[in-house]
Design a protein around this motif. Structure first.
Motif, PDB file in Angstrom:
ATOM      1  N   ASP A   1       0.802  -1.213   0.000  1.00  0.00           N
ATOM      2  CA  ASP A   1       0.000   0.000   0.000  1.00  0.00           C
ATOM      3  C   ASP A   1       0.839   1.270   0.000  1.00  0.00           C
ATOM      4  O   ASP A   1       0.328   2.347  -0.175  1.00  0.00           O
ATOM      5  CB  ASP A   1      -0.941   0.021   1.219  1.00  0.00           C
ATOM      6  CG  ASP A   1      -2.067  -0.978   1.062  1.00  0.00           C
ATOM      7  OD1 ASP A   1      -2.401  -1.303  -0.077  1.00  0.00           O
ATOM      8  OD2 ASP A   1      -2.599  -1.433   2.090  1.00  0.00           O
TER       9      ASP A   1
ATOM     10  N   ASN B   1      -7.849  12.723  -4.219  1.00  0.00           N
ATOM     11  CA  ASN B   1      -8.667  11.925  -5.140  1.00  0.00           C
ATOM     12  C   ASN B   1      -7.902  10.726  -5.685  1.00  0.00           C
ATOM     13  O   ASN B   1      -8.441   9.630  -5.795  1.00  0.00           O
ATOM     14  CB  ASN B   1      -9.166  12.791  -6.298  1.00  0.00           C
ATOM     15  CG  ASN B   1     -10.197  13.801  -5.860  1.00  0.00           C
ATOM     16  OD1 ASN B   1     -10.823  13.664  -4.816  1.00  0.00           O
ATOM     17  ND2 ASN B   1     -10.357  14.849  -6.638  1.00  0.00           N
TER      18      ASN B   1
ATOM     19  N   CYS C   1      -5.448   9.111  -4.323  1.00  0.00           N
ATOM     20  CA  CYS C   1      -5.059   8.150  -3.284  1.00  0.00           C
ATOM     21  C   CYS C   1      -6.250   7.668  -2.456  1.00  0.00           C
ATOM     22  O   CYS C   1      -6.069   6.993  -1.437  1.00  0.00           O
ATOM     23  CB  CYS C   1      -4.008   8.776  -2.376  1.00  0.00           C
ATOM     24  SG  CYS C   1      -2.498   9.247  -3.248  1.00  0.00           S
ATOM     25  N   ALA C   2      -7.440   8.005  -2.891  1.00  0.00           N
ATOM     26  CA  ALA C   2      -8.638   7.615  -2.146  1.00  0.00           C
ATOM     27  C   ALA C   2      -8.764   6.095  -2.069  1.00  0.00           C
ATOM     28  O   ALA C   2      -8.348   5.376  -2.981  1.00  0.00           O
ATOM     29  CB  ALA C   2      -9.878   8.194  -2.819  1.00  0.00           C
ATOM     30  N   GLY C   3      -9.279   5.620  -0.972  1.00  0.00           N
ATOM     31  CA  GLY C   3      -9.535   4.197  -0.811  1.00  0.00           C
ATOM     32  C   GLY C   3      -8.372   3.419  -0.230  1.00  0.00           C
ATOM     33  O   GLY C   3      -8.478   2.218  -0.017  1.00  0.00           O
ATOM     34  N   ARG C   4      -7.260   4.075   0.035  1.00  0.00           N
ATOM     35  CA  ARG C   4      -6.123   3.388   0.647  1.00  0.00           C
ATOM     36  C   ARG C   4      -6.259   3.461   2.164  1.00  0.00           C
ATOM     37  O   ARG C   4      -6.867   4.386   2.682  1.00  0.00           O
ATOM     38  CB  ARG C   4      -4.810   4.028   0.213  1.00  0.00           C
ATOM     39  CG  ARG C   4      -4.554   3.843  -1.269  1.00  0.00           C
ATOM     40  CD  ARG C   4      -3.306   4.574  -1.678  1.00  0.00           C
ATOM     41  NE  ARG C   4      -3.135   4.470  -3.115  1.00  0.00           N
ATOM     42  CZ  ARG C   4      -2.126   3.839  -3.689  1.00  0.00           C
ATOM     43  NH1 ARG C   4      -1.192   3.287  -2.974  1.00  0.00           N
ATOM     44  NH2 ARG C   4      -2.049   3.778  -4.995  1.00  0.00           N
TER      45      ARG C   4
ATOM     46  N   GLY D   1      -2.508   5.863   2.687  1.00  0.00           N
ATOM     47  CA  GLY D   1      -3.144   6.988   1.996  1.00  0.00           C
ATOM     48  C   GLY D   1      -2.403   8.286   2.243  1.00  0.00           C
ATOM     49  O   GLY D   1      -2.197   9.079   1.320  1.00  0.00           O
TER      50      GLY D   1
END
Length: 110
Positions: A23, A60, A62-65, A70
């Motif tokens: 990640d 935007n 890196c969203a969802g990490r 993130g």
């Protein structure tokens, strides 16, 4: 009891560390561009608007990490976007930000 705690902790870390390492890779998105043609980067206002655009683009992309990954992704992408400025715009941006930089000076009694 502590005999079992250390092996259990090591087992959890051996599983979690590779997952976190995956990640950490920054978002490499060719569409991660920031418009600057309408900004005067040498002004404090223009530099601040550029910073806002960079932060929005990085958020935007890196969203969802996961939280830490993130944050690392956003920091890396933000740095890459700033570093991608052509030399003249980079100088203008530095000049625009120089008015907003504060220095902390320790108060030393003689």
């Amino acid at each position: 009891m502590t005999r079992f705690a250390l092996p259990a902790l090591l087992a959890v870390l051996s599983i979690a560390v590779p997952a976190v390492a995956q990640d950490r890779a920054p978002a490499r998105n060719d569409d991660a561009r920031v418009r600057i043609d309408d900004l005067d980067l040498s002004s404090a206002n223009g530099a601040a608007r550029f910073d806002e655009r960079i932060e929005r683009r990085a958020r935007n992309a890196c969203a969802g990490r996961p939280t830490i990954a993130g944050m690392q992704c956003r920091e890396t992408l933000s740095r890459e976007l700033r570093d991608a400025l052509p030399a003249q715009q980079r100088q203008d941006y530095a000049r625009g930000r120089s008015g907003r930089v504060l220095a902390m000076v320790p108060n030393v009694s003689a």
